[in-house]
Write an enzyme that holds these catalytic residues in place. Structure first.
Site, PDB file in Angstrom:
ATOM      1  N   PRO A 146       0.837  -1.202   0.000  1.00 61.29           N
ATOM      2  CG  PRO A 146      -0.172  -1.164   2.106  1.00 61.29           C
ATOM      3  CD  PRO A 146       0.794  -1.921   1.264  1.00 61.29           C
ATOM      4  CD  GLU A 147       3.382   3.113  -4.029  1.00 57.41           C
ATOM      5  OE1 GLU A 147       3.801   4.283  -4.026  1.00 57.41           O
ATOM      6  OE2 GLU A 147       3.727   2.271  -4.859  1.00 57.41           O
ATOM      7  CE  LYS A 188       4.674   3.142   2.115  1.00 54.79           C
ATOM      8  NZ  LYS A 188       5.939   2.559   1.717  1.00 54.79           N
TER       9      LYS A 188
END
Ligand SMILES: [Zn+2]
Length: 285
Positions: free
Chosen positions: A2-3, A55
């Site tokens: 996930p960015e 994040k």
């Protein structure tokens, strides 16, 4: 992985489902969270704010507790209506927050901790809002200073460092370098101040473009997501270089190169013709 844009969307989605509504159920497989919930029940409190920081996902409860979860590689927050089928197996569930309408489920969330405003402000692992590229509080000049303070590091490494800029992961790292026409293995000191500033501006623009696309007010329960930097609506043409090893560059036709440093956590893609080393040296793929 996930960015920043993924977490930002997830936070927006969680916020729409949770903010202002009394929590009816809180459950977790983490003993520390369970114990916190026994001492200070979250049921009956309302969620006041949901925030993405790099994040990390932050959920603010009206009792003053702040649930911070880091999603690392595989963590995900999903929203479901009651009775809606979960898209991931139940044994991946780590945290559930329910209200009268929705269930927010944190799957495979590897790090989760409860904070107070004070402990959060002191925490050095969770980025501050002004470091987050997607935050309205993002401080451009401070970010430029942090990047310029890392002269020996490659731009690929500094872009990924969440203490320098929060929100860039591997996909955006490669895409930002391509859009700027910069070889990802150049040292920061080899760039002009304008080039470094341009890189930060591009990082912001690309991340924002992907999160603005679906900014309607709908609450989206689980759905896959499309990420796009090329402005091409064909989903197979959505990225310039990431994941395109050996395929022709969309600008010049040269085969895209890939380099893996250590493990594929730091994989980098680039076009050797559009992003040359200034001295003409070759980088091994
Ligand atoms: Zn090219």
């Amino acid at each position: 992985m996930p960015e920043g844009d993924t977490i930002f969307r997830a936070a927006r989605n969680l916020g729409r489902a949770l903010i202002g509504k009394p929590v009816t159920v809180f459950r977790s497989t983490y003993p520390l969270l369970t114990r916190f919930n026994e001492d200070t029940p979250l049921a009956g409190q309302t969620v006041e704010r949901v925030e993405a920081r790099g994040k990390w996902m932050l959920i603010y409860f009206s009792g003053g507790g702040i649930l911070a979860s880091h999603l690392l590689m595989n963590g995900r927050w999903h929203i479901y209506r009651h009775g809606e089928r979960w898209q991931l197996p139940r044994f991946h569930m780590r945290i559930v927050i329910e209200n009268a309408q929705y269930q927010a489920v944190g799957f495979r969330v590897p790090v989760a901790e409860m904070h107070t405003a004070r402990s959060l402000a002191r925490n050095t692992r969770i980025p501050h809002m002004e470091n987050d590229l997607l935050s309205a509080d993002f401080d451009f000049d401070a970010a430029l200073k942090r990047l310029l303070a890392r002269p020996q590091d490659t731009i690929a490494d500094t872009l990924l460092d969440q203490s320098v800029l929060a929100g860039v992961g591997n996909v955006f790292k490669s895409e930002i370098c391509f859009v700027c026409g910069l070889n990802p293995f150049r040292a920061v000191e080899a760039l002009t101040r304008e080039e470094v500033a341009g890189m930060i501006a591009t990082a912001r623009e690309l991340l924002r473009a992907t999160v603005l696309e679906d900014s309607g007010d709908l609450i989206v329960t689980y759905r896959g997501q499309q990420r796009r930097t090329t402005r091409n609506s064909d989903p197979t043409a959505s990225l310039w270089v990431y994941g395109r090893n050996g395929e022709p560059c969309r600008r010049c036709g040269e085969p895209i190169r890939r380099r893996i440093q250590g493990d594929d956590v730091r994989v980098t893609f680039w076009c050797p013709r559009c992003q040359p080393m200034p001295d003409g040296s070759e980088i091994d793929g």
